[in-house]
Scaffold this motif. Structure first.
Motif, mmCIF file in Angstrom:
data_model
loop_
_atom_site.group_PDB
_atom_site.id
_atom_site.type_symbol
_atom_site.label_atom_id
_atom_site.label_comp_id
_atom_site.label_asym_id
_atom_site.label_seq_id
_atom_site.Cartn_x
_atom_site.Cartn_y
_atom_site.Cartn_z
ATOM 1 N N THR A 106 151.269 72.557 69.641
ATOM 2 C CA THR A 106 151.806 73.026 70.922
ATOM 3 C C THR A 106 152.634 74.282 70.663
ATOM 4 O O THR A 106 152.995 74.585 69.517
ATOM 5 C CB THR A 106 152.707 71.955 71.560
ATOM 6 O OG1 THR A 106 153.850 71.758 70.709
ATOM 7 C CG2 THR A 106 151.964 70.635 71.760
ATOM 8 N N ASP A 107 152.975 75.001 71.721
ATOM 9 C CA ASP A 107 153.841 76.173 71.564
ATOM 10 C C ASP A 107 155.183 75.779 70.969
ATOM 11 O O ASP A 107 155.753 76.502 70.158
ATOM 12 C CB ASP A 107 154.038 76.885 72.899
ATOM 13 C CG ASP A 107 152.779 77.619 73.364
ATOM 14 O OD1 ASP A 107 151.916 77.909 72.508
ATOM 15 O OD2 ASP A 107 152.665 77.890 74.573
ATOM 16 N N GLU A 108 155.691 74.612 71.375
ATOM 17 C CA GLU A 108 156.960 74.114 70.845
ATOM 18 C C GLU A 108 156.860 73.879 69.333
ATOM 19 O O GLU A 108 157.768 74.241 68.578
ATOM 20 C CB GLU A 108 157.347 72.816 71.558
ATOM 21 C CG GLU A 108 158.650 72.222 71.079
ATOM 22 C CD GLU A 108 158.957 70.888 71.758
ATOM 23 O OE1 GLU A 108 159.698 70.106 71.148
ATOM 24 O OE2 GLU A 108 158.461 70.645 72.877
ATOM 25 N N GLN A 109 155.770 73.278 68.873
ATOM 26 C CA GLN A 109 155.573 73.045 67.435
ATOM 27 C C GLN A 109 155.436 74.364 66.687
ATOM 28 O O GLN A 109 155.989 74.532 65.603
ATOM 29 C CB GLN A 109 154.344 72.171 67.206
ATOM 30 C CG GLN A 109 154.543 70.746 67.660
ATOM 31 C CD GLN A 109 153.241 69.961 67.694
ATOM 32 O OE1 GLN A 109 152.169 70.514 67.950
ATOM 33 N NE2 GLN A 109 153.346 68.663 67.428
ATOM 34 N N LYS A 110 154.710 75.309 67.254
ATOM 35 C CA LYS A 110 154.559 76.621 66.613
ATOM 36 C C LYS A 110 155.908 77.309 66.471
ATOM 37 O O LYS A 110 156.226 77.861 65.417
ATOM 38 C CB LYS A 110 153.592 77.493 67.409
ATOM 39 C CG LYS A 110 152.157 77.012 67.329
ATOM 40 C CD LYS A 110 151.254 77.829 68.234
ATOM 41 C CE LYS A 110 149.859 77.228 68.224
ATOM 42 N NZ LYS A 110 148.953 77.939 69.133
ATOM 43 N N ASP A 111 156.708 77.269 67.539
ATOM 44 C CA ASP A 111 158.031 77.899 67.497
ATOM 45 C C ASP A 111 158.963 77.211 66.517
ATOM 46 O O ASP A 111 159.792 77.855 65.879
ATOM 47 C CB ASP A 111 158.677 77.893 68.894
ATOM 48 C CG ASP A 111 157.960 78.812 69.870
ATOM 49 O OD1 ASP A 111 157.178 79.681 69.435
ATOM 50 O OD2 ASP A 111 158.178 78.629 71.090
ATOM 51 N N ARG A 112 158.843 75.899 66.377
ATOM 52 C CA ARG A 112 159.734 75.144 65.496
ATOM 53 C C ARG A 112 159.372 75.295 64.028
ATOM 54 O O ARG A 112 160.220 75.517 63.175
ATOM 55 C CB ARG A 112 159.722 73.661 65.911
ATOM 56 C CG ARG A 112 160.239 72.655 64.877
ATOM 57 C CD ARG A 112 161.685 72.919 64.444
ATOM 58 N NE ARG A 112 162.099 72.010 63.420
ATOM 59 C CZ ARG A 112 162.039 72.257 62.108
ATOM 60 N NH1 ARG A 112 161.560 73.394 61.661
ATOM 61 N NH2 ARG A 112 162.471 71.373 61.246
ATOM 62 N N PHE A 113 158.087 75.153 63.700
ATOM 63 C CA PHE A 113 157.700 75.041 62.300
ATOM 64 C C PHE A 113 157.200 76.333 61.649
ATOM 65 O O PHE A 113 157.492 76.578 60.485
ATOM 66 C CB PHE A 113 156.635 73.951 62.135
ATOM 67 C CG PHE A 113 157.140 72.584 62.486
ATOM 68 C CD1 PHE A 113 158.106 71.963 61.706
ATOM 69 C CD2 PHE A 113 156.671 71.914 63.599
ATOM 70 C CE1 PHE A 113 158.593 70.706 62.029
ATOM 71 C CE2 PHE A 113 157.141 70.654 63.934
ATOM 72 C CZ PHE A 113 158.103 70.047 63.147
ATOM 73 N N LEU A 114 156.438 77.142 62.354
ATOM 74 C CA LEU A 114 155.800 78.295 61.710
ATOM 75 C C LEU A 114 156.783 79.330 61.161
ATOM 76 O O LEU A 114 156.600 79.799 60.036
ATOM 77 C CB LEU A 114 154.783 78.944 62.653
ATOM 78 C CG LEU A 114 153.596 78.053 63.030
ATOM 79 C CD1 LEU A 114 152.661 78.797 63.977
ATOM 80 C CD2 LEU A 114 152.851 77.563 61.806
ATOM 81 N N PRO A 115 157.829 79.716 61.908
ATOM 82 C CA PRO A 115 158.753 80.698 61.345
ATOM 83 C C PRO A 115 159.411 80.231 60.035
ATOM 84 O O PRO A 115 159.548 81.007 59.090
ATOM 85 C CB PRO A 115 159.798 80.895 62.447
ATOM 86 C CG PRO A 115 159.092 80.527 63.705
ATOM 87 C CD PRO A 115 158.167 79.401 63.308
ATOM 88 N N ALA A 116 159.793 78.956 59.981
ATOM 89 C CA ALA A 116 160.449 78.436 58.774
ATOM 90 C C ALA A 116 159.478 78.377 57.595
ATOM 91 O O ALA A 116 159.869 78.632 56.452
ATOM 92 C CB ALA A 116 161.033 77.055 59.046
ATOM 93 N N ILE A 117 158.209 78.059 57.860
ATOM 94 C CA ILE A 117 157.208 78.058 56.790
ATOM 95 C C ILE A 117 156.993 79.479 56.307
ATOM 96 O O ILE A 117 156.986 79.752 55.103
ATOM 97 C CB ILE A 117 155.887 77.426 57.272
ATOM 98 C CG1 ILE A 117 156.068 75.929 57.535
ATOM 99 C CG2 ILE A 117 154.777 77.660 56.241
ATOM 100 C CD1 ILE A 117 154.876 75.277 58.227
#
Length: 172
Positions: A106-117
């Motif tokens: 979801t957009d929420e998951q992308k915003d939460r996890f991708l930047p930190a990875i």
């Protein structure tokens, strides 16, 4: 030795310049069977790679990648190996978790996890247990602990994420 010669040259020059000074001792650290070796230095290196845009070359630019072609990705990885750079701490997040989130998240998951990875802040790892029990949802080996099922991992305890698809959602 395909790939864009300019990207290959850029990667080679950047690695040569940056695998010196505080990261000179990182060369050759880690790898299969040596995952615990120099973990803190390798994690700092991972953050340095992320800060300068050298993690996640296949990811779209809007998510911190380079949208690199397969040939360019191979060129980057060849130069990384040629430079005897340390084993990556974030390879599970970059190559397995991130692409899955990009495709199905979801957009929420992308915003939460991708930047930190992408930044190298949250190394992920595959979680397994030496026990013979397996989770019926994802086939990850598990052991029972008070309050639910928890994954064990064979990689460094200082990694920030130990997740299987059901770590949070499935409780007994």
């Amino acid at each position: 030795m395909g790939g864009s010669s300019s990207l290959r040259e850029e990667a080679r020059a950047w690695l040569e310049k940056n695998l010196s000074g505080p990261f000179a001792g990182a060369r050759g650290l880690g790898g299969p069977g040596r995952e615990h070796e120099g973990f803190e230095l390798r994690h700092a290196w991972e953050r340095h790679l992320g800060k300068h845009g050298w993690t996640c070359p296949a990811w779209p630019e809007r998510h911190g990648g380079r949208a690199a072609s397969l040939e360019d990705q191979v060129a980057c990885y060849e130069e990384y190996a040629r430079a005897d750079a340390p084993a990556r701490v974030g390879h599970i997040g970059e190559g397995l978790i991130g692409p899955t989130i990009l495709e199905f998240g979801t957009d929420e998951q992308k915003d939460r996890f991708l930047p930190a990875i992408q930044r190298g802040d949250e190394p992920w790892r595959r979680a397994t247990s030496p026990r013979r029990r397996r989770c019926s949802r994802c086939s990850t080996r598990r052991w029972r602990r008070t309050g639910g099922w928890t994954c064990w991992s064979t990689t460094p305890d200082s990694a920030a994420r130990r997740r299987s698809p059901c770590t949070r959602s499935w409780r007994r």
